[in-house]
Design a protein around this motif. Structure first.
Motif, short mmCIF file in Angstrom:
data_model
loop_
_atom_site.label_atom_id
_atom_site.label_comp_id
_atom_site.label_asym_id
_atom_site.label_seq_id
_atom_site.Cartn_x
_atom_site.Cartn_y
_atom_site.Cartn_z
N SER A 38 26.99 90.70 -45.50
CA SER A 38 28.40 90.64 -45.09
C SER A 38 29.20 89.54 -45.77
N GLY A 39 28.55 88.70 -46.56
CA GLY A 39 29.28 87.64 -47.25
C GLY A 39 29.81 86.56 -46.32
N MET A 40 29.13 86.36 -45.18
CA MET A 40 29.55 85.30 -44.26
C MET A 40 28.33 84.57 -43.75
N THR A 41 28.56 83.34 -43.32
CA THR A 41 27.48 82.56 -42.71
C THR A 41 27.36 82.91 -41.23
N HIS A 42 26.27 82.49 -40.64
CA HIS A 42 26.11 82.70 -39.20
C HIS A 42 27.19 81.95 -38.43
N PHE A 43 27.55 80.76 -38.89
CA PHE A 43 28.61 80.00 -38.22
C PHE A 43 29.94 80.75 -38.31
N GLU A 44 30.27 81.30 -39.47
CA GLU A 44 31.50 82.10 -39.60
C GLU A 44 31.45 83.31 -38.66
N PHE A 45 30.28 83.95 -38.58
CA PHE A 45 30.09 85.07 -37.66
C PHE A 45 30.36 84.63 -36.23
N MET A 46 29.86 83.45 -35.85
CA MET A 46 30.07 82.96 -34.49
C MET A 46 31.55 82.64 -34.24
N VAL A 47 32.24 82.11 -35.22
CA VAL A 47 33.68 81.83 -35.08
C VAL A 47 34.43 83.14 -34.84
N LEU A 48 34.16 84.14 -35.68
CA LEU A 48 34.84 85.44 -35.54
C LEU A 48 34.47 86.10 -34.21
N SER A 49 33.20 86.04 -33.84
CA SER A 49 32.75 86.64 -32.57
C SER A 49 33.40 85.97 -31.38
N VAL A 68 32.24 76.90 -30.12
CA VAL A 68 31.21 77.14 -31.13
C VAL A 68 30.40 75.87 -31.44
N ASN A 69 30.62 74.83 -30.64
CA ASN A 69 29.87 73.58 -30.76
C ASN A 69 29.99 72.98 -32.16
N ALA A 70 31.24 72.84 -32.62
CA ALA A 70 31.49 72.31 -33.96
C ALA A 70 32.40 71.10 -33.91
N THR A 71 32.28 70.25 -34.93
CA THR A 71 33.24 69.17 -35.09
C THR A 71 34.54 69.77 -35.61
N MET A 72 35.63 69.08 -35.39
CA MET A 72 36.92 69.56 -35.89
C MET A 72 36.94 69.65 -37.42
N PRO A 145 18.05 77.19 -18.22
CA PRO A 145 18.16 75.85 -17.64
C PRO A 145 18.28 74.74 -18.70
N LEU A 146 17.64 74.93 -19.86
CA LEU A 146 17.80 73.94 -20.93
C LEU A 146 19.24 73.91 -21.44
N VAL A 147 19.81 75.09 -21.64
CA VAL A 147 21.21 75.17 -22.07
C VAL A 147 22.10 74.52 -21.01
N GLY A 148 21.83 74.80 -19.75
CA GLY A 148 22.60 74.19 -18.67
C GLY A 148 22.50 72.68 -18.66
N ARG A 149 21.33 72.16 -18.98
CA ARG A 149 21.13 70.71 -19.03
C ARG A 149 21.87 70.11 -20.23
N LEU A 150 21.86 70.81 -21.36
CA LEU A 150 22.52 70.32 -22.57
C LEU A 150 24.04 70.51 -22.53
N ASP A 151 24.50 71.47 -21.75
CA ASP A 151 25.93 71.80 -21.66
C ASP A 151 26.32 71.98 -20.18
N PRO A 152 26.26 70.91 -19.40
CA PRO A 152 26.49 71.04 -17.95
C PRO A 152 27.87 71.54 -17.56
N GLN A 153 28.87 71.37 -18.41
CA GLN A 153 30.21 71.87 -18.10
C GLN A 153 30.43 73.29 -18.63
N SER A 154 29.39 73.90 -19.17
CA SER A 154 29.48 75.25 -19.76
C SER A 154 30.66 75.33 -20.74
N ARG A 155 30.68 74.39 -21.66
CA ARG A 155 31.78 74.30 -22.62
C ARG A 155 31.61 75.23 -23.81
N VAL A 156 30.38 75.61 -24.15
CA VAL A 156 30.16 76.42 -25.34
C VAL A 156 29.97 77.89 -24.98
N GLY A 157 30.12 78.74 -25.98
CA GLY A 157 29.84 80.16 -25.80
C GLY A 157 31.05 81.00 -25.46
#
Length: 166
Positions: A38-49, A68-72, A145-157
Motif C-alpha cells: 500500500s505504500g504506507m507505514t503502519h503508523f500512517e495506517f494507524m493515523v488514517l484508521s 495514536v500515541n505519538a509526539t507532536m 489489564p496491561l494496556v489499562g495500567r499503561l494508559d489509565p485514562q484510556s487516552r489512546v486508540g
C-alpha cells in the motif's frame, strides 16, 4: 541455555522477553507488508484508521497525537506527508488559529479501504490464526489489564479518537 533477564526467574524472563520481542518484531512485519502492498507505514495506517473512526473523520492534531500515541513532531511530519499525497487535509480551527484540525479525505478513505484486506490477512496469519480461541481469550485477559495500567485514562486508540471533539 537461553538468556535469562537479571533479577527474574526463568518463567518471568521468558514471558518478558516474549512480550518485548513480539512488540519489536510485529510492527516491523506490519510495516513491511503495508509498505509493499500500500505504500504506507503502519503508523500512517494507524493515523488514517484513527481519523476514519473519529466523528466526521476529523480530529485536532493534539487529540490525534494522543490517540495514536505519538509526539507532536512525529505526527506533524506524517500529517505533512499524508497531506502531500492528498490522503488528509489540515485546516485551522474556527475559534482559535493555533488549533489545527486534520480530516481524512475521500482519497485517504479509499487508500485505507484498499490497504485493509492484505493488512488483516497478515495480522491473522502472524497472530490470530496461530492461537486457539482459548489462547485468544487468555491474550485479551492478559493484555487488556496491561494496556489499562499503561494508559489509565484510556487516552489512546479508537475510543479516545471518538471521544475527542474536532
Amino acid at each position: 541455555m537461553a538468556y535469562q533477564v537479571p533479577r527474574m526467574d526463568e518463567l518471568q524472563s521468558r514471558a518478558w522477553l516474549a512480550l518485548v520481542w513480539s512488540a519489536e518484531l510485529l510492527p516491523a512485519a506490519l510495516d513491511a507488508q503495508l509498505q509493499s502492498d500500500s505504500g504506507m507505514t503502519h503508523f500512517e495506517f494507524m493515523v488514517l484508521s484513527t481519523l476514519q473512526q473519529a466523528e466526521k473523520s476529523s480530529l485536532r492534531t493534539k487529540d490525534l497525537a494522543v490517540a495514536v500515541n505519538a509526539t507532536m513532531p512525529r505526527l506533524s511530519r506524517v500529517v505533512g506527508k499524508l497531506a502531500e499525497r492528498g490522503l488528509l487535509e489540515r485546516a485551522g480551527g474556527a475559534a482559535d488559529a493555533r488549533v489545527v484540525n486534520v480530516r481524512l479525505t475521500k482519497a485517504g478513505r479509499r487508500e485505507l479501504v484498499r490497504a485493509v484486506p492484505a493488512h488483516i490477512h497478515l495480522v491473522k496469519e502472524l497472530v490470530i490464526d496461530r492461537l486457539s480461541a482459548a489462547e485468544l481469550h487468555a491474550l485479551v485477559e492478559i493484555l487488556e489489564p496491561l494496556v489499562g495500567r499503561l494508559d489509565p485514562q484510556s487516552r489512546v486508540g479508537f475510543a479516545a479518537a471518538q471521544r475527542a471533539a474536532p
